[in-house]
Design an enzyme around this catalytic site. Structure first.
Site, short mmCIF file in Angstrom:
data_model
loop_
_atom_site.label_atom_id
_atom_site.label_comp_id
_atom_site.label_asym_id
_atom_site.label_seq_id
_atom_site.Cartn_x
_atom_site.Cartn_y
_atom_site.Cartn_z
CE LYS A 78 -28.50 44.89 -0.38
NZ LYS A 78 -27.45 43.99 -0.90
CB SER A 153 -29.04 42.10 -3.93
OG SER A 153 -27.98 42.24 -3.00
CB SER A 177 -24.93 42.40 -3.94
OG SER A 177 -25.75 41.37 -4.40
N1 GLN Z 1 -26.37 37.74 -7.23
C1 GLN Z 1 -25.74 36.92 -6.25
C2 GLN Z 1 -26.79 36.11 -5.54
O1 GLN Z 1 -27.90 36.17 -5.94
C3 GLN Z 1 -24.98 37.77 -5.27
C4 GLN Z 1 -25.85 38.50 -4.32
C5 GLN Z 1 -25.10 39.33 -3.33
O2 GLN Z 1 -23.93 39.62 -3.48
N2 GLN Z 1 -25.79 39.67 -2.26
O3 GLN Z 1 -26.53 35.42 -4.62
#
Ligand code: GLN
Length: 475
Positions: A78, A153, A177
């Site tokens: 990532k 994400s 995410s």
């Molecule tokens: N979707 C969640 C957020 O926007 C979690 C994101 C994540 O786990 N990095 O914060």
């Protein structure tokens, strides 16, 4: 060897047997990227030349008798995780062109294990989002249906594995995410216990919640990558100095007597019926394999979303203060220093700005106790719910996400709707638990559905084995 269906463990066996080389496997991934990633767009940066060099070194090492665990296995990372000498954008224009001069701990571990790093995968900007639509570069598409999001994400990492462009990948999970994109893309995704994996060299989003996780096409593949990156690192003060069990050996497939808790609060009105049916069927299947089903309650679940969206932005607003154009990434010119910093910080996208504003507000004098302070107290209640539940059960089973992959654009004007995509995953991050998502069928459009299995602190082996038993029984 048909690389589109080959698992990481098959590849490892093939390389050990001498029937396939790392250079062949790496070239196959690069060919697949050339063939399909123009549509899927899972990678921001493909470091093909470096990867082929690493593969050649791995093949030579194997010829010399080396057999380190991931020797020659192509892995994607990532783009919030530092790889020495390769651009790291964190999905943001504010880091465009930034080339870290060192490897993150997890990348060091992958390299020590002999892995080949294929490239850096797309992410929502600073990992804030649930669809990769907040990436400043482009949206990744779901390999199962190009009109839909891959989740986020870590959507690029999930799509790369689902699309046959890597044998495994690294993501990060602050509120879901890893698990949510795994669910949307039909792959396995593990979010280890906070502190199990070092975050040194990982771009910080919300430091009390962030953790690196792994993706694979199978439970065994996901476990193999996790086995490599788990462990203590003195450079991350939250890293746990505990022995790393042999997770791969723990995959016995025997779950007789395993107590599986089913929390009433995770089967709510308004969730996708097909998701609910698939998950309930999967739980019944675990019972057939010898598990014992226990109805439980996690009574403070409904506070998880508001608590997360106070704590995560508050921490993000502090972590993102460092992007001033002076130390990292591009610098915008201004009339004076403040003006220059302002112009540089205008490079942040809308969602990141929204989080910074929410976070600074929640932390500001006069509101700190009312918002941030209360959120911390509610977090303790949520954490205690899990601790109480784990006195009764070994594993908690829930849906990973309330829906399957949604259409690109469906939620971009609706931040709250987007936040709800993580309603089943983020309470775990507020606790001290670990969790994973394993595919448990598809809906009537053929879109994957994920079963979430949650384990107590450092009980990764338990959830991985439960997922393994489930997966193997479906074969
Ligand atoms: N979707 C969640 C957020 O926007 C979690 C994101 C994540 O786990 N990095 O914060």
């Amino acid at each position: 060897m048909d690389f589109s269906t080959t698992t990481l463990t098959d590849l490892r066996d093939g390389m050990r047997a001498g029937s396939v080389s790392s250079v062949q496997a790496t070239q196959a991934m690069l060919d697949q990227i050339a063939a399909v990633d123009g549509d899927i767009k899972s990678y921001i940066t493909v470091s093909g030349e470096i990867a082929l060099q690493q593969a050649a070194v791995a093949d030579q090492r194997r010829a010399d008798g080396d057999d380190t665990p991931l020797l020659g296995v192509p892995i994607a990372v990532k783009d919030i995780i530092a790889v020495d000498g390769v651009q790291m954008t964190a999905g943001s224009k504010i880091l465009e062109g930034f080339v870290p001069p060192y490897d993150a701990f997890v990348v060091q571990k992958l390299k020590e294990a002999g892995a080949v790093i294929i490239g850096k995968t797309n992410t929502d900007e600073f990992a804030m989002g649930s669809s990769t639509e907040n990436s400043a570069y482009f949206t990744t598409r779901n390999p199962h249906d190009l009109s839909r999001v891959p989740g986020g994400s870590s959507g690029g990492s999930a799509a790369a594995v689902a699309g046959g462009m890597a044998f495994g990948s690294l993501g990060s999970d602050t509120g879901g995410s890893v698990r949510q994109p795994a669910s949307f893309c039909g792959v396995v995704g593990l979010r280890p216990t906070y502190g199990r994996v070092s975050r040194w060299g990982v771009t910080a989003f919300a430091s009390s919640l962030d953790q690196v996780g792994t993706f694979g096409r199978t439970v065994a593949d996901t476990t193999a990558v996790f086995q490599t990156i788990a462990g203590y690192d003195r450079r991350d003060s939250t890293s746990l100095n505990r022995p790393v069990p042999n997770y791969e050996a723990a995959l016995t497939g025997n779950i007789k007597g395993l107590r599986v808790g089913v929390p009433a609060e995770y089967f709510v009105e308004g969730m996708d019926e097909e998701v609910e049916t698939a998950v309930r069927t999967a739980i019944a299947h675990l019972e057939k394999l010898g598990a014992e089903r226990v109805e439980i309650s996690l009574p403070h679940t409904r506070y998880a979303l508001p608590v997360y969206y106070l704590i995560a932005p508050a921490e993000a607003s502090a972590n993102l203060a460092r992007y001033d154009g002076i130390r990292y990434g591009p610098r915008r010119k201004g009339e004076n220093m403040i003006d220059a910093v302002k112009k540089t910080r205008a490079l942040f996208g809308d969602e990141v700005k929204r989080r910074i504003m929410l976070g600074t507000y929640a932390l500001s004098a006069g509101y700190y106790d009312a918002y941030y302070g209360r959120a911390l107290k509610a977090r303790t209640l949520i954490k205690n719910d899990f601790l109480t539940a784990f006195e009764q059960v070994d594993v908690i089973a829930t849906p990973t996400a309330p829906t399957t992959a949604f259409k690109i654009g469906a939620k971009t004007d609706d931040p709250l709707g987007m936040y709800l995509a993580d309603v089943f995953t983020l309470s775990l991050n507020l606790s001290a638990s670990c969790g994973l998502s394993v595919p448990c069928g598809t809906d009537s459009d053929g879109l994957p559905i994920g079963l979430q299995l949650i384990g107590n602190t450092l009980q990764e082996a338990t959830i991985l084995n439960a997922a393994y038993a489930y997966e193997q029984s479906l074969l």
